[in-house]
Design an enzyme around this catalytic site. Sequence first.
Site, PDB file in Angstrom:
ATOM      1  N   ARG A  45      33.308  19.492  -9.736  1.00  0.00           N
ATOM      2  CA  ARG A  45      34.188  19.522  -8.559  1.00  0.00           C
ATOM      3  C   ARG A  45      34.179  18.181  -7.814  1.00  0.00           C
ATOM      4  O   ARG A  45      35.189  17.809  -7.221  1.00  0.00           O
ATOM      5  CB  ARG A  45      33.763  20.650  -7.621  1.00  0.00           C
ATOM      6  N   LYS A 205      35.358  42.388 -13.046  1.00  0.00           N
ATOM      7  CA  LYS A 205      35.911  43.336 -12.075  1.00  0.00           C
ATOM      8  C   LYS A 205      37.428  43.466 -12.135  1.00  0.00           C
ATOM      9  O   LYS A 205      38.148  42.499 -11.931  1.00  0.00           O
ATOM     10  CB  LYS A 205      35.519  42.888 -10.665  1.00  0.00           C
ATOM     11  N   GLY A 358      35.677  30.558 -12.631  1.00  0.00           N
ATOM     12  CA  GLY A 358      34.444  29.786 -12.804  1.00  0.00           C
ATOM     13  C   GLY A 358      33.731  30.121 -14.100  1.00  0.00           C
ATOM     14  O   GLY A 358      33.240  29.226 -14.804  1.00  0.00           O
ATOM     15  N   GLY A 381      39.377  32.148  -6.957  1.00  0.00           N
ATOM     16  CA  GLY A 381      40.127  33.038  -6.067  1.00  0.00           C
ATOM     17  C   GLY A 381      41.484  32.469  -5.686  1.00  0.00           C
ATOM     18  O   GLY A 381      42.486  33.185  -5.665  1.00  0.00           O
TER      19      GLY A 381
HETATM   20  P1  ADP Z   1      35.775  34.300 -13.965  1.00  0.00           P
HETATM   21  O1  ADP Z   1      34.677  33.652 -13.133  1.00  0.00           O
HETATM   22  O2  ADP Z   1      36.164  33.455 -15.145  1.00  0.00           O
HETATM   23  O3  ADP Z   1      36.931  34.719 -13.120  1.00  0.00           O
HETATM   24  P2  ADP Z   1      34.523  36.896 -13.786  1.00  0.00           P
HETATM   25  O4  ADP Z   1      33.647  36.387 -12.688  1.00  0.00           O
HETATM   26  O5  ADP Z   1      35.580  37.860 -13.443  1.00  0.00           O
HETATM   27  O6  ADP Z   1      35.164  35.640 -14.582  1.00  0.00           O
HETATM   28  O7  ADP Z   1      33.611  37.600 -14.897  1.00  0.00           O
HETATM   29  C1  ADP Z   1      32.621  36.911 -15.607  1.00  0.00           C
HETATM   30  C2  ADP Z   1      31.466  37.810 -15.910  1.00  0.00           C
HETATM   31  O8  ADP Z   1      31.889  38.995 -16.530  1.00  0.00           O
HETATM   32  C3  ADP Z   1      30.481  37.153 -16.846  1.00  0.00           C
HETATM   33  O9  ADP Z   1      29.274  36.942 -16.171  1.00  0.00           O
HETATM   34  C4  ADP Z   1      30.318  38.154 -17.983  1.00  0.00           C
HETATM   35  O10 ADP Z   1      28.986  38.325 -18.380  1.00  0.00           O
HETATM   36  C5  ADP Z   1      30.846  39.420 -17.372  1.00  0.00           C
HETATM   37  N1  ADP Z   1      31.316  40.352 -18.395  1.00  0.00           N
HETATM   38  C6  ADP Z   1      32.355  40.194 -19.220  1.00  0.00           C
HETATM   39  N2  ADP Z   1      32.474  41.238 -20.047  1.00  0.00           N
HETATM   40  C7  ADP Z   1      31.465  42.077 -19.754  1.00  0.00           C
HETATM   41  C8  ADP Z   1      31.038  43.344 -20.260  1.00  0.00           C
HETATM   42  N3  ADP Z   1      31.701  43.930 -21.253  1.00  0.00           N
HETATM   43  N4  ADP Z   1      29.967  43.933 -19.685  1.00  0.00           N
HETATM   44  C9  ADP Z   1      29.327  43.315 -18.674  1.00  0.00           C
HETATM   45  N5  ADP Z   1      29.660  42.138 -18.163  1.00  0.00           N
HETATM   46  C10 ADP Z   1      30.719  41.512 -18.691  1.00  0.00           C
HETATM   47 MG    MG Z   2      33.173  34.536 -11.868  1.00  0.00          MG
END
Ligand code: ADP
Ligand code: MG
Length: 401
Positions: A45, A205, A358, A381
Amino acid sequence: MTAETARGTFSKASVRDAEVEGRRALVRVDFNVPLEDGVVADDTRIRAALPTIELLRERGAIPILVSHLGRPADREPELSMRPVAARLGELLGAGVTLAPGLVGDKVGAVTEGADAGDVVLLENSRYEPGESANAPELARELAGLADLFVNDAFGAAHRAHATTAGVAGHLPAYAGLLLEREVRELTFVRDDPARPLCVVLGGAKVTDKIGVMDAFLDRADQLLVGGAMCFSFLRAQGVATGDSLVEEEGVELARGVLERARGATCELRLPMDLVIGDRFDAAAERRELNGVEVPEGWIGLDIGPGTAAAYGEAIAAAGTVFWNGPMGAFELEPFAAGTRAVAEAVADTPGSTVVGGGDSAAALAVFGLADRVDWLSTGGGASLELMEGRELPGVEALNDA
Ligand code: ADP
Ligand code: MG
């Protein structure tokens, strides 16, 4: 990239067109970086903000930089900007003066004493409670430190805080180069993508990403779902999910998306096979499931090889790909293959590729593919809110072009 060749749309005044020589420019940057043992653990960043800082310095302006760092309850010394000042100084090859706070007489003395060639970094903006409350008094005091305002903190642009929005009401306010590029790349995907538009969503989520899903049901050609969020959809379809991560609130939302998807032109795809583990651990027992019914005592931790191949084909055929959220628990090597396959397909496709989030960025970095995508957004976000079609207060507050 010049404004003429840039894609997407942007209607705000750019720092490129600002009169800056000899002026103090308060620059909101996103220096919310991870720290380890008192040093910056990942300077992505900081490096992303360098073009704007360097442009200002080349044109004889005095940058006064400001950012938040973490969520300090009060003035926690562990969340001081000191390590950031040190890293920034190394990257710029110039001294960076850390001001002793955000506003106040001592800070004013530092900013007034600065000359062309100097760089000042203010302390963690969240040391002041007025920051998150967007307190008008704080915004006025901040404005008193400078002659103009530049917002280059795309990652904080979805927040209406004193340093992102409030201060812009008191100074001529311009977009920094990074913020402009972020908005252009993301609006290109949202409003004017090369077809077919393939949107890949994963991560933990559903509730974080349901707004984006909804928005893309009307716009994307394909929506590919992976990650833990797919289990809310499978549960909504009455499929057994075992001990997989399911958000109860997400199941209702997923049901709504499935209903709306029936009438939409967009093809909504869910995994057809899975990799499961008996616990969330790299040493877990691992099984490939030819289907999606997760047995009791097992957790779905990755999309299966069939799904990964099918998603990879869709990505390869896309004109534009937007990817947000890992396909599985990629931090655990036995469950990383689905995310790796999607990351490789995104890296290899001839279509335009934009990645946000992230953890998705971290996954690309782990696989050595971060420089193989067209745009890697610095805003998790903020990128989701922009994709949903919501206004970003930190962008709206800037002067129109
Ligand atoms: P980003 O930061 O790219 O937006 P998120 O924060 O929404 O992504 O999600 C990332 C997390 O989701 C990772 O830490 C990963 O381990 C978790 N994750 C992905 N698939 C699963 C799963 N099937 N069960 C548990 N955790 C998961
Ligand atoms: Mg994340």
